[in-house]
Design an enzyme around this catalytic site. Structure first.
Site, PDB file in Angstrom:
ATOM      1  CB  THR A   1     -42.772   3.283  58.476  1.00  0.00           C
ATOM      2  OG1 THR A   1     -42.267   4.082  59.542  1.00  0.00           O
ATOM      3  CG2 THR A   1     -41.564   2.720  57.725  1.00  0.00           C
ATOM      4  CG  ASP A   2     -43.140   8.320  60.516  1.00  0.00           C
ATOM      5  OD1 ASP A   2     -42.587   7.245  60.809  1.00  0.00           O
ATOM      6  OD2 ASP A   2     -43.696   9.053  61.361  1.00  0.00           O
ATOM      7  CD  GLU A   3     -39.369   4.139  62.156  1.00  0.00           C
ATOM      8  OE1 GLU A   3     -38.252   3.620  62.136  1.00  0.00           O
ATOM      9  OE2 GLU A   3     -40.249   3.869  63.000  1.00  0.00           O
TER      10      GLU A   3
ATOM     11  CE1 TYR B   1     -40.195  -1.591  59.800  1.00  0.00           C
ATOM     12  CE2 TYR B   1     -39.837   0.631  60.662  1.00  0.00           C
ATOM     13  CZ  TYR B   1     -40.691  -0.344  60.165  1.00  0.00           C
ATOM     14  OH  TYR B   1     -42.032  -0.075  60.022  1.00  0.00           O
TER      15      TYR B   1
ATOM     16  CB  SER C   1     -35.933  -3.512  54.928  1.00  0.00           C
ATOM     17  OG  SER C   1     -36.757  -3.252  56.049  1.00  0.00           O
ATOM     18  CE  LYS C   2     -42.673  -0.995  55.789  1.00  0.00           C
ATOM     19  NZ  LYS C   2     -43.729  -2.039  55.585  1.00  0.00           N
TER      20      LYS C   2
END
Ligand code: NAD
Ligand code: TYD
Length: 355
Positions: free
Chosen positions: A137-139, A162, A165-166
């Protein structure tokens, strides 16, 4: 070009995973087998794949209810189907939930990814054509200043449990390419929208609240910016990179379609008013500014030059068409939403999987 045949899709009963399985069988020339490995958390709904199950179940489509944190259960699935590819979607995916309960995110997103990598390392050898593709994800890049864009070379700066963790999972995947010669690729996508999205995420939540004449909760000042990508375009990016991507590489795949949350919600209200025959402003009056999410990232924005130049991918659904299709899907699938909201789908899972 890789020939991928026995593909383990993790998280295939979730939003993007189920769209991906439809895409693979229905929109590509894929002629192999898909083994969908899903724990069926609150976000996993086998009803998303009824059409696939009916057409390919038991011949080219197989479902295994497995928690990716369970190493032994994964071991058995890898052996049973002689897995040559992992396409890894399974994750705890909702930022708000990660704020209230981060543990599940570390467990699934970090430990689960590690287990899958270990299973692949145990069996696969460099150059044997087997491949691990990870979805991120871009996050992970953090929050972008106005005018800035995230490149694949941008340093990671995750700011929620989140995204942290990614980010950890992404680093692990790359480390396995570098250290063990495992064939891996990573795609980093922006906010997805489309059919089968769980109604806790912005778009389906707003559509549903409009239909129930409930307040439309916009966090903070509504000026946070997200880049919206139609889920079908995300699926094509994942597939093209899994087949053509260079091992060890990461590719951004965004919508190049930035909106503030308030602009998006207002636009959605207009579409819904037109489609349901309401007077202009009917749904807009439900917009309610609420307390902001803690640590709310201001803006995400991906630069997608690499995937376009090196892989030949581009978005094919523009925002107007994508929103139109998405709203129509939710209007035409009220029962799906009802089942998800009332927990009816959990009953079905309990009966069929004895949990
Ligand atoms: P989702 O929450 O809709 O689905 C997640 C799926 O994973 C569910 O079917 C769930 O049952 C399964 N799952 C969760 N924990 C599991 C476990 N321990 N073992 C096996 N299965 C498990 O998520 P999504 O929106 O479809 O996201 C899929 C992937 O794409 C995630 O990795 C997410 O980080 C990434 N992503 C999502 C978006 C987005 O906008 N939704 C954007 C970029 C990247
Ligand atoms: P979301 O769909 O949760 O995705 P993410 O947090 O991964 O970007 O939220 C998208 C944007 O919408 C985000 O800026 C938070 C905001 N938002 C609201 O304003 N109200 C809501 O009820 C939700 C769920 C999200």
């Amino acid at each position: 070009m890789r020939k991928l045949q026995n593909i383990m899709v993790t998280g295939g009963c979730g939003f993007i995973g189920s769209n991906f399985i439809h895409y693979l069988f229905e929109d590509t020339g894929f002629d192999g087998r898909v083994i969908n490995v899903d724990k069926l958390t609150y976000a996993g709904n086998p009803a998303n794949l009824v059409r696939i199950e009916q057409k390919y179940g038991g011949t080219r489509y197989f479902f295994e209810r497995v928690d990716i944190v369970d190493f032994d259960a994964l071991d058995a699935v890898f052996d049973k189907y002689d897995i040559d590819t992992v396409i890894h979607f399974a994750a705890e995916s909702h930022v708000d939930r990660s704020i209230h309960g981060p543990k599940a995110f570390i467990r699934t997103n970090v430990l689960g990814t590690f287990n899958l990598l270990e299973q692949a390392r145990k069996r696969w050898r460099p150059g044997d054509g087997r491949h691990f593709h990870h979805i991120s994800t871009d996050e992970v890049y953090g929050s972008a200043e106005p005018g800035d864009y995230f490149y694949e070379t941008t340093a990671y700066s995750p700011r929620s449990p989140y995204s942290a963790s990614k980010a950890a999972a992404d680093h692990l995947v790359r480390s396995y390419a570098n250290t063990y010669g495992l064939s891996t690729t990573v795609t980093i996508a922006s906010n997805n929208y489309g059919p089968y999205q769980f109604p806790e995420k912005l778009l389906p939540l707003m559509i549903n609240n409009m239909l129930e004449e409930k307040p439309l909760p916009v966090y903070g000042d509504g000026m946070n910016v997200r880049d919206w990508l139609y889920v079908g375009d995300h699926c094509s990016a994942v597939w093209m990179v899994a087949v053509h991507g260079k091992s060890g590489q990461t590719y951004n795949a965004g919508g190049e379609n930035e909106w503030t949350n308030i602009e998006l919600v207002q636009r959605l209200c207009g579409i819904m008013e037109a489609k349901t025959g309401k007077t202009p402003g009917h749904y807009k009056r439900l917009i309610t500014f609420v307390k902001d999410r803690p640590g709310h990232d201001r803006r995400y924005a991906l630069n997608c030059d690499k995937i376009k130049k090196q892989i030949g991918w581009k978005q094919s659904v523009d925002f107007e068409e994508g929103l139109d299709k998405t709203v129509d899907w939710y209007l035409n699938n009220r029962q799906w939403v009802e089942n998800v909201k009332t927990g009816e789908y959990r009953e079905w899972i309990r009966k069929n999987y004895s949990i």
